[in-house]
Design an enzyme around this catalytic site. Structure first.
Site, PDB file in Angstrom:
ATOM      1  N   LYS A 190       0.562  -1.031  -0.749  1.00  0.00           N
ATOM      2  CA  LYS A 190      -0.365   0.084   0.145  1.00  0.00           C
ATOM      3  C   LYS A 190       0.740   1.552  -0.004  1.00  0.00           C
ATOM      4  O   LYS A 190       1.312   2.092   0.829  1.00  0.00           O
ATOM      5  CB  LYS A 190      -1.046   0.393   1.399  1.00  0.00           C
ATOM      6  CG  LYS A 190      -2.106   0.578   0.840  1.00  0.00           C
ATOM      7  CD  LYS A 190      -2.586   1.980   2.237  1.00  0.00           C
ATOM      8  CE  LYS A 190      -1.907   2.832   2.506  1.00  0.00           C
ATOM      9  NZ  LYS A 190      -1.072   3.901   2.353  1.00  0.00           N
ATOM     10  N   GLY A 243       6.745   4.526   8.964  1.00  0.00           N
ATOM     11  CA  GLY A 243       6.083   5.972   9.200  1.00  0.00           C
ATOM     12  C   GLY A 243       6.191   6.107  10.818  1.00  0.00           C
ATOM     13  O   GLY A 243       7.467   5.915  11.051  1.00  0.00           O
ATOM     14  N   GLU A 265       9.625   1.235  10.428  1.00  0.00           N
ATOM     15  CA  GLU A 265      11.185   1.657  10.325  1.00  0.00           C
ATOM     16  C   GLU A 265      10.060   2.756  10.975  1.00  0.00           C
ATOM     17  O   GLU A 265       9.759   3.387   9.889  1.00  0.00           O
ATOM     18  CB  GLU A 265      11.517   1.016   9.279  1.00  0.00           C
ATOM     19  CG  GLU A 265      12.749   2.451   9.092  1.00  0.00           C
ATOM     20  CD  GLU A 265      13.798   1.304   9.399  1.00  0.00           C
ATOM     21  OE1 GLU A 265      14.365   1.846  10.468  1.00  0.00           O
ATOM     22  OE2 GLU A 265      13.996  -0.353   8.748  1.00  0.00           O
ATOM     23  N   CYS A 299      13.509  10.239   8.114  1.00  0.00           N
ATOM     24  CA  CYS A 299      13.079  10.096   9.221  1.00  0.00           C
ATOM     25  C   CYS A 299      14.713   9.848   9.650  1.00  0.00           C
ATOM     26  O   CYS A 299      14.937  10.110  10.943  1.00  0.00           O
ATOM     27  CB  CYS A 299      13.160   8.461   8.962  1.00  0.00           C
ATOM     28  SG  CYS A 299      13.806   7.112   7.707  1.00  0.00           S
ATOM     29  N   GLU A 396       9.478  15.489  16.271  1.00  0.00           N
ATOM     30  CA  GLU A 396      10.029  15.530  14.929  1.00  0.00           C
ATOM     31  C   GLU A 396       9.342  16.092  14.039  1.00  0.00           C
ATOM     32  O   GLU A 396       8.285  16.172  14.532  1.00  0.00           O
ATOM     33  CB  GLU A 396       9.910  13.871  13.894  1.00  0.00           C
ATOM     34  CG  GLU A 396      10.097  13.581  13.002  1.00  0.00           C
ATOM     35  CD  GLU A 396      10.103  11.906  12.489  1.00  0.00           C
ATOM     36  OE1 GLU A 396       9.552  11.289  12.383  1.00  0.00           O
ATOM     37  OE2 GLU A 396      11.435  11.748  11.757  1.00  0.00           O
TER      38      GLU A 396
HETATM   39  P1  NAI Z   1       1.513   7.898   8.768  1.00  0.00           P
HETATM   40  O1  NAI Z   1       2.360   6.758   9.862  1.00  0.00           O
HETATM   41  O2  NAI Z   1       0.031   8.285   8.781  1.00  0.00           O
HETATM   42  O3  NAI Z   1       1.698   6.983   7.261  1.00  0.00           O
HETATM   43  C1  NAI Z   1       2.986   6.495   6.600  1.00  0.00           C
HETATM   44  C2  NAI Z   1       1.826   5.154   6.096  1.00  0.00           C
HETATM   45  O4  NAI Z   1       1.094   4.692   6.728  1.00  0.00           O
HETATM   46  C3  NAI Z   1       1.041   6.185   5.021  1.00  0.00           C
HETATM   47  O5  NAI Z   1       1.409   4.644   4.099  1.00  0.00           O
HETATM   48  C4  NAI Z   1      -0.621   6.090   5.440  1.00  0.00           C
HETATM   49  O6  NAI Z   1      -1.241   5.757   4.800  1.00  0.00           O
HETATM   50  C5  NAI Z   1      -0.107   4.536   6.217  1.00  0.00           C
HETATM   51  N1  NAI Z   1      -1.033   4.706   7.643  1.00  0.00           N
HETATM   52  C6  NAI Z   1      -1.834   5.991   8.394  1.00  0.00           C
HETATM   53  N2  NAI Z   1      -2.319   5.410   9.190  1.00  0.00           N
HETATM   54  C7  NAI Z   1      -2.711   3.950   9.073  1.00  0.00           C
HETATM   55  C8  NAI Z   1      -3.678   2.847   9.849  1.00  0.00           C
HETATM   56  N3  NAI Z   1      -4.394   3.157  10.857  1.00  0.00           N
HETATM   57  N4  NAI Z   1      -3.068   1.404   9.602  1.00  0.00           N
HETATM   58  C9  NAI Z   1      -2.852   1.338   8.686  1.00  0.00           C
HETATM   59  N5  NAI Z   1      -1.619   2.386   7.711  1.00  0.00           N
HETATM   60  C10 NAI Z   1      -1.964   3.583   7.763  1.00  0.00           C
HETATM   61  O7  NAI Z   1       2.555   9.446   8.224  1.00  0.00           O
HETATM   62  P2  NAI Z   1       1.770  10.995   7.707  1.00  0.00           P
HETATM   63  O8  NAI Z   1       0.933  11.404   8.641  1.00  0.00           O
HETATM   64  O9  NAI Z   1       2.509  10.437   6.439  1.00  0.00           O
HETATM   65  O10 NAI Z   1       3.336  11.448   8.653  1.00  0.00           O
HETATM   66  C11 NAI Z   1       2.776  12.476   9.823  1.00  0.00           C
HETATM   67  C12 NAI Z   1       4.825  12.140  10.355  1.00  0.00           C
HETATM   68  O11 NAI Z   1       4.451  10.819  10.529  1.00  0.00           O
HETATM   69  C13 NAI Z   1       5.930  12.925   9.546  1.00  0.00           C
HETATM   70  O12 NAI Z   1       5.022  14.358  10.277  1.00  0.00           O
HETATM   71  C14 NAI Z   1       7.262  12.015  10.344  1.00  0.00           C
HETATM   72  O13 NAI Z   1       7.148  13.338  11.570  1.00  0.00           O
HETATM   73  C15 NAI Z   1       6.150  11.030   9.960  1.00  0.00           C
HETATM   74  N6  NAI Z   1       7.161  10.136   9.305  1.00  0.00           N
HETATM   75  C16 NAI Z   1       8.260   9.589   9.237  1.00  0.00           C
HETATM   76  C17 NAI Z   1       8.604   8.925   8.060  1.00  0.00           C
HETATM   77  C18 NAI Z   1       9.440   8.069   8.135  1.00  0.00           C
HETATM   78  O14 NAI Z   1      10.937   7.445   7.188  1.00  0.00           O
HETATM   79  N7  NAI Z   1       9.301   7.563   9.151  1.00  0.00           N
HETATM   80  C19 NAI Z   1       7.425   9.087   6.692  1.00  0.00           C
HETATM   81  C20 NAI Z   1       6.682   9.075   6.689  1.00  0.00           C
HETATM   82  C21 NAI Z   1       5.803  10.164   8.029  1.00  0.00           C
END
Ligand code: NAI
Ligand code: MG
Length: 494
Positions: A190, A243, A265, A299, A396
């Site tokens: 996804k 994420g 991660e 990240c 972050e």
């Molecule tokens: P997120 O963790 O919500 O999204 C990442 C992925 O998880 C996306 O594909 C999203 O559709 C999916 N997702 C979201 N909620 C979910 C759920 N309940 N069940 C299963 N999958 C789910 O991150 P988002 O909202 O894009 O960004 C928020 C913050 O997260 C950023 O400001 C940053 O601090 C952090 N982040 C860290 C990343 C990293 O590489 N470690 C990458 C993206 C965001």
């Protein structure tokens, strides 16, 4: 007056694929829903994408299950042939490098030069690296007392649900999919809702390379719907997620019923430690790249720069001067160093933190505001006089904002560097080999860089201590996430 956004002279990027990939076919969602993917440099819609929901995830998981069943084409395929498919896929990605780079830049906003020389080649490298492992995943023979012959086998975990973010869309897809397929698993991927385009195009190329139907399924959609359905699905054996740690906590709870294998991660607030004896030119350049590459949406971003007191003021000045020279603008201009943030939510979040930094008394030395009147551009921002407890120094931000913190000596900086629930990466700049190794030894982080930053390669494991992750990706380590170890013991007749 803010300057206008430079016109994007985007080449006419052809959007070839907006449907989901299930069981070897591209199709619309069962409910026929779509969502828009936006160009973050212009805030305009690029395309409508098929939106996956619970029913689509169910179809994709069933296809992956069928492809994993005993006797299936995939299970019967020799390991070496799995490797060959990964090589063929990597070749197709390189053959279509310009198109994929343009798609990535259009959907994500990252500079075209980065897409061309970084993201796309790195994705091909990961596929090839794991292609090479496919026929080298061995067990062991183990000597135990008695008339027994004991050996281990490493078998594929099964159907893997993989959920990825938007900051490196192609690379995150490759990091997830490559080791899973090399190990003989099947996948439902996804992509992030902000950046579905390159994953779908990669899916087309995978079909062209010859992967059997159902081995790789790609369902775009939102987290709480498509993502959550994947996490809850009883026929999924493993979830790999990149994420936010808060999302990982939800996933861990939801996966508890079926005790799915989990790897995470997650984020970071990585310390970048500069001692007074460092090569200042390199340390300034390094600190700049550490935080501002990928517009800070990284990240392992070096968002806490700890600088030793003797050189602190000079360092802040020089970092600010260097930062002010960064070229923001049209992501399709090859000279652009920094594009927009991914979306309105991230843009707002970053500006909120910048304001908080000012309110809490930190000194905004450069940047500190949006750039242009259109697109989610944020000027690279340097804060001096930052205290550890300020929000900009502890949360972050995931944007182009660095907190520069003053420290006295090694013991103090180690304690402060470790005073966070994150533990993804760290770096140290010094000419003293003893100090370098002491930092590498004592800082709690999955990766430590000495006199460099953001050096990540497919051959070396990557992941987080503490709440920055669980398990390691890349390298031989990354394969462990996708295999179960089976111990076989045979009684040897006398
Ligand atoms: P997120 O963790 O919500 O999204 C990442 C992925 O998880 C996306 O594909 C999203 O559709 C999916 N997702 C979201 N909620 C979910 C759920 N309940 N069940 C299963 N999958 C789910 O991150 P988002 O909202 O894009 O960004 C928020 C913050 O997260 C950023 O400001 C940053 O601090 C952090 N982040 C860290 C990343 C990293 O590489 N470690 C990458 C993206 C965001
Ligand atoms: Mg979210």
């Amino acid at each position: 007056m803010k300057a206008k956004t430079p016109r994007t002279h985007s080449p006419s990027v052809k959007i070839r694929q907006t449907q989901m990939l299930i069981d070897g076919r591209f199709c619309d969602g069962v409910e026929g829903k779509t969502f828009a993917t936006i160009n973050p440099a212009t805030e305009e819609k690029i395309a409508d994408i098929a939106e996956g929901g619970e029913k689509d995830i169910d179809l994709a998981v069933k296809a992956a299950r069928k492809a994993f069943a005993e006797g299936s084409a995939w299970r019967k395929l020799a390991a070496r042939e799995r490797g060959r498919l990964l090589f063929a896929w990597a070749d197709l990605i390189e053959k279509n490098l310009e198109e994929l780079a343009a798609l990535e830049t259009l959907d994500n906003g990252k500079p075209i030069t980065a897409s061309r020389t970084g993201d796309v080649p790195a994705a091909a490298a990961v596929l090839r690296y794991y292609g090479g492992w496919a026929d080298k995943i061995h067990g062991q023979t183990i000597s135990i007392p008695g008339p027994y012959f004991t050996y281990t086998k490493r078998e594929p975990v099964g159907v893997c649900g993989q959920i990825i973010p938007w900051n490196y869309p192609m690379d995150m897809a490759a990091w997830k999919v490559a080791p899973a397929l090399a190990a003989g698993c099947t996948v439902v991927l996804k992509p992030a809702e902000q950046t579905p385009l390159t994953a779908l195009r990669m899916g087309e190329l995978a079909m062209e390379a010859g992967f059997p139907p159902g081995v790789l399924n790609i369902v775009p959609g939102y987290g709480p719907t498509a993502g959550a359905a994947l996490v809850k699905h009883p026929q999924v054996d493993k979830i790999a997620f990149t994420g936010e740690h808060k999302t990982a906590q939800i996933i861990m709870r939801e996966a508890a019923d079926s005790l799915k294998r989990l790897t995470f991660e997650l984020g970071g607030k990585s310390p970048n430690i500069v001692f007074a004896d460092a090569d200042m030119d390199e340390a300034v350049e390094g600190a700049c790249g550490a935080i501002f590459s990928n517009a800070g949406q990284n990240c392992c971003a070096g968002s806490r720069a700890f600088v030793q007191e003797g050189v602190y003021d000079e360092f802040v000045d020089r970092l600010a001067q260097r930062t002010a020279k960064r070229k923001l603008g049209d992501p399709f201009d090859p000279a652009t160093e920094q594009g927009p943030q991914i979306d309105r939510a991230q843009f707002d979040k970053i500006l909120k933190y910048i304001n908080l930094g000012r309110q809490e008394g930190a000194r905004c030395v450069t940047g500190g505001e949006r750039a242009f009147d259109r697109g989610y551009f944020v000027k690279p921002t340097v804060f001096g006089n930052v205290q550890d407890k300020m929000a900009i120094a502890s949360d972050e931000i995931f944007g182009p904002v660095v907190s520069v913190l003053r420290f006295k000596d090694l013991d103090e900086v180690v304690g402060r560097a470790n005073n966070t629930f994150y533990g993804l990466a760290a770096a140290v700049w010094t000419r003293d080999i003893g100090k370098a190794h002491a930092i590498a030894d004592r800082v709690q982080a999955g990766t430590v860089w000495v006199n460099c930053y953001n050096v990540v390669d497919t051959a070396a494991p990557f992941g987080g201590f503490k709440m920055s992750g669980m398990g390691r990706e890349l390298g031989e380590k990354g394969l462990e996430n996708y295999t179960e170890t089976k111990t076989v013991t045979v009684h040897l007749p006398a």
